[in-house]
Design a protein around this motif. Structure first.
Motif, PDB file in Angstrom:
ATOM      1  N   MET A  48       9.956  -9.709   7.861  1.00 59.27           N
ATOM      2  CA  MET A  48       9.930  -8.334   8.341  1.00 59.27           C
ATOM      3  C   MET A  48       8.908  -7.510   7.539  1.00 59.27           C
ATOM      4  O   MET A  48       9.164  -6.373   7.193  1.00 59.27           O
ATOM      5  CB  MET A  48      11.346  -7.746   8.174  1.00 59.27           C
ATOM      6  N   LYS A  49       7.768  -8.071   7.262  1.00 59.20           N
ATOM      7  CA  LYS A  49       6.817  -7.443   6.362  1.00 59.20           C
ATOM      8  C   LYS A  49       6.348  -6.065   6.845  1.00 59.20           C
ATOM      9  O   LYS A  49       6.464  -5.088   6.122  1.00 59.20           O
ATOM     10  CB  LYS A  49       5.614  -8.363   6.162  1.00 59.20           C
ATOM     11  N   ARG A  50       5.849  -5.982   8.064  1.00 63.40           N
ATOM     12  CA  ARG A  50       5.331  -4.705   8.562  1.00 63.40           C
ATOM     13  C   ARG A  50       6.455  -3.673   8.685  1.00 63.40           C
ATOM     14  O   ARG A  50       6.304  -2.522   8.305  1.00 63.40           O
ATOM     15  CB  ARG A  50       4.643  -4.906   9.900  1.00 63.40           C
ATOM     16  N   ARG A  51       7.591  -4.110   9.214  1.00 55.24           N
ATOM     17  CA  ARG A  51       8.738  -3.214   9.372  1.00 55.24           C
ATOM     18  C   ARG A  51       9.252  -2.755   8.002  1.00 55.24           C
ATOM     19  O   ARG A  51       9.598  -1.594   7.820  1.00 55.24           O
ATOM     20  CB  ARG A  51       9.845  -3.932  10.153  1.00 55.24           C
ATOM     21  N   ALA A  52       9.289  -3.656   7.046  1.00 53.59           N
ATOM     22  CA  ALA A  52       9.738  -3.309   5.697  1.00 53.59           C
ATOM     23  C   ALA A  52       8.798  -2.282   5.060  1.00 53.59           C
ATOM     24  O   ALA A  52       9.255  -1.365   4.371  1.00 53.59           O
ATOM     25  CB  ALA A  52       9.827  -4.553   4.824  1.00 53.59           C
ATOM     26  N   GLU A  53       7.514  -2.418   5.313  1.00 54.87           N
ATOM     27  CA  GLU A  53       6.541  -1.450   4.786  1.00 54.87           C
ATOM     28  C   GLU A  53       6.756  -0.075   5.411  1.00 54.87           C
ATOM     29  O   GLU A  53       6.696   0.943   4.727  1.00 54.87           O
ATOM     30  CB  GLU A  53       5.114  -1.936   5.043  1.00 54.87           C
ATOM     31  N   GLN A  54       7.034  -0.041   6.727  1.00 52.97           N
ATOM     32  CA  GLN A  54       7.302   1.232   7.401  1.00 52.97           C
ATOM     33  C   GLN A  54       8.562   1.885   6.847  1.00 52.97           C
ATOM     34  O   GLN A  54       8.595   3.093   6.609  1.00 52.97           O
ATOM     35  CB  GLN A  54       7.469   1.022   8.907  1.00 52.97           C
TER      36      GLN A  54
END
Length: 69
Positions: free
Chosen positions: A10-16
């Motif tokens: 969930m890299k992109r979602r975690a960054e958001q």
């Protein structure tokens, strides 16, 4: 077809989520500095951060959690 499954990250979602959390904490700090903690509401923090109240509560279930951040 292979039985091997691709690992979900969930890299992109975690960054958001991390950016949203930071906006909320920065908004709380800013409003506490200008209005004071007693006059700072969750609604005001949410509006200042550009999110809904439910988003604030999703990241911080209570004021203690928000203050600790």
């Amino acid at each position: 077809m292979s039985d091997e499954t691709r690992q979900y990250r969930m890299k992109r979602r975690a960054e958001q989520e991390a950016r949203t959390r930071l906006r909320i904490t920065e908004s709380a700090v800013d409003l506490h500095g200008t209005l004071g903690p007693a006059r700072t509401s969750v609604s005001a923090i949410a509006e200042h951060a550009g999110v809904r109240r439910s988003t604030v509560y999703r990241h911080f279930p209570d004021e203690r959690a928000l203050f600790g951040a």
